[in-house]
Design a protein around this motif. Sequence first.
Motif, PDB file in Angstrom:
ATOM      1  N   LEU A  21       0.675  -1.135  -0.212  1.00  0.00           N
ATOM      2  CA  LEU A  21      -0.193  -0.087   0.258  1.00  0.00           C
ATOM      3  C   LEU A  21       1.162   1.196   0.719  1.00  0.00           C
TER       4      LEU A  21
ATOM      5  N   TRP B 175       4.091   1.724  -0.173  1.00  0.00           N
ATOM      6  CA  TRP B 175       5.791   2.023  -1.282  1.00  0.00           C
ATOM      7  C   TRP B 175       4.271   2.187  -2.516  1.00  0.00           C
ATOM      8  N   GLY B 176       3.754   1.564  -3.242  1.00  0.00           N
ATOM      9  CA  GLY B 176       2.786   1.613  -4.284  1.00  0.00           C
ATOM     10  C   GLY B 176       1.812   3.174  -4.466  1.00  0.00           C
ATOM     11  N   VAL B 177       0.876   3.885  -3.178  1.00  0.00           N
ATOM     12  CA  VAL B 177       1.029   4.726  -3.909  1.00  0.00           C
ATOM     13  C   VAL B 177       1.734   6.301  -3.141  1.00  0.00           C
TER      14      VAL B 177
ATOM     15  N   GLU C  53       4.207   5.910  -5.174  1.00  0.00           N
ATOM     16  CA  GLU C  53       4.356   5.585  -6.230  1.00  0.00           C
ATOM     17  C   GLU C  53       3.904   6.289  -7.279  1.00  0.00           C
ATOM     18  N   ILE C  54       2.372   6.346  -6.670  1.00  0.00           N
ATOM     19  CA  ILE C  54       1.471   7.016  -7.903  1.00  0.00           C
ATOM     20  C   ILE C  54       1.559   8.535  -7.479  1.00  0.00           C
ATOM     21  N   LEU C  55       1.856   9.087  -5.975  1.00  0.00           N
ATOM     22  CA  LEU C  55       1.720  10.375  -6.214  1.00  0.00           C
ATOM     23  C   LEU C  55       2.751  10.594  -6.842  1.00  0.00           C
TER      24      LEU C  55
ATOM     25  N   ILE D 173       3.716  10.357  -9.439  1.00  0.00           N
ATOM     26  CA  ILE D 173       4.132  10.813 -10.843  1.00  0.00           C
ATOM     27  C   ILE D 173       3.645  12.042 -11.156  1.00  0.00           C
TER      28      ILE D 173
END
Lengths: 60, 574
Positions: A46, A48-50, A52-54, A56
């Motif tokens: 969660l 780490w993934g979030v 990365e999305i933020l 962008i």
Amino acid sequence: MAHATDIDAAPEEEIPEEPIPAMQQLLDNPFLLLFLGVVIPTVFYLIWGVMEILSIPLIK
Amino acid sequence: MATNRMFRTCPSTGLVFHQPAERLMMANAVAAAVFLLFGGILAIMVVLTRWPAVHLLAADRFYQVLTGHGINMLIFWVIFFEIAVLYFCSSTLLKSRLATPGLAWAAFWLMVIGALINNYAVFWRDDSSVMMTSYAPMGAHWSFYLGLILFAVGALVACFVFFGTLVVAKSERTYVGSVPLVTFGAITAAIIAVFTIASGAIILIPTFLWSLGLISHIDPLMYHTIWWAFGHSSQQINVAAHIAVWYAIAAIVFGAKPLSERVSRSAFLLYILFLQLASAHHLLVDPGLSETWKIFNTSYAMYLAVLASMVHGLTVPGAIEAAQREKGYTHGLFEWLRKAPWGNPVFSGMFISLVGFGFLGGISGVMMGTLQLNTLIHNTLYVPGHFHATVVIGTSLAFMALTYFLIPTLFRREVMFPTIAKWQPYVFGLGMTGVALFLMAAGTLGVPRRDWDITGAGNAFPYSFPGSAFLMLGLAAISGLIAITGGAMYLLNTVGSVFFGKRIQTPDFQHVRAAEGVAPSPKPVAAAIGSYHPGGGGALVAPGTFILALVFLVSFVLYYFINWKYLATVWPMR
Ligand code: HEM
Ligand SMILES: [Cu+2]
């Protein structure tokens, strides 16, 4: 083991307690397991993934 | 309010049932069956629409029915049954009173109301055909999300009743040492459930507010990522729960002891630590997430979880083999298996579940979870093919098998139609094997999932699939009808037995207070399933299982290799 050959003589005698291995202590503690089972996916999936999305970049 | 400490001991198994826990287990199991019935009726329509020669429903109806099929089966049937399993594994196996039965009832009613509200949105309002994944920005009516949230809150409360019962059992010293392995499997399932439901709340609550107009925007990639922490992890609750059920059935039918408590528990620990990370395999083709994140979460972490599954796949039949050999079935490699009680649906259902889950679900799952290979089948019918092997043959059939044990022990009724019960796992298992294989075959040919009409008739750019794709869809549909027949046989028997079956009368039946002693003599079943066996059932005395494991590994490696070859042909590197 003084009574090793004399089992019947001491029915109430406790079996000497062996120290419980660390791994078994972990497996016997559901709340520690719960903690690990929630924290690991929260961090690696969660958070780490979030992050990365933020990260962008947005079009201006 | 006084605490209810009334227990009864099952005369044939020696299992101990706490009165309020018993009623809760029954209520949850019955609710599960109701949703299975509804999801099964919807399955008929799904299958007949995806059979090109029949093409039953109009497009909008199809998506509505498919939404309902996914949610009622995957969420409502499976989770209601799991809550019953959690109460069984805590209260019954630990001989403990259930913590806070009042809260457990509140959880049950929250789940019932949530499930009804969600179905109201999908079927009554007819404006929420967003599929079970409900990907934003495709929006449903707010009651769709509200229903799911209420259901999830109920399930979360039930998980805490389970954890509370563990605490009660420990402090009231109803067991000594470590909990039984089956209970440990249930702990694994409950832990994964907590993460699952928390993730669901993180994403569904904002989406609910968005559907009310209180939030302006839900980022689709953010939704995807967090939703799958919920959607995928919930499948891992199922895996942990049905593996606990396998161990339970091995103990119930054969008195089998785990080959090694340590190995089996460590395998469950690998699940707790790593299984949930595999959620990332649903995002392998999504832009915006790095390959590092994808590969770490799927491959590195997932392989540890896969290793754990292979351990369970080895130790469950291994324990059965060891128990059978001890009974004298020692001829050759496979006498233990040939002489197993194939006419007993508790066993046959469990064994078909194990083999189907491993060979069909497991192998295809690892293939799909590989970043590069995923591009071959992403969003094709291969995906439903895979998960009907895991969640239907694996989870649902294991639960069905357990039901045949629960009818006499929990519901105290005789199974009404024993002959139907005997054949049911075969009909259901065979039908579902066909569904899984033919859907996977269609997917390999590129047929998309969730597609009302693969010919694209009337479109500016129709597409023509090879004739074999149509053949596969037809075969999948016929297999589906066979599986649905198997499902109907199960429901006929459970509903018939539970509501109209012959009561099992035991002369001196009574509920007694805990203080008066609950477990007079441990009967074999209770002893095998409800205790900790340090040292385990002995050394590896299971050569037959070893051979089966080798067959599995060879199939696995071959299939994996074939898919890399296949990838090389569709994606030539010149
Ligand atoms: C009883 C026999 C069953 C049959 C014949 C059947 C058939 C199907 C078919 C053909 C699809 C794919 C439709 C498509 O993508 O166009 C599907 C989807 C699905 N099925 Fe089943 N199914 C059955 C039982 C179950 C059970 C027991 C579960 C869960 C425990 C389940 C869970 C699902 C889910 C989650 C989907 C995906 C829905 C979506 O794409 O949103 N099914 N089913
Ligand atoms: Cu998944």
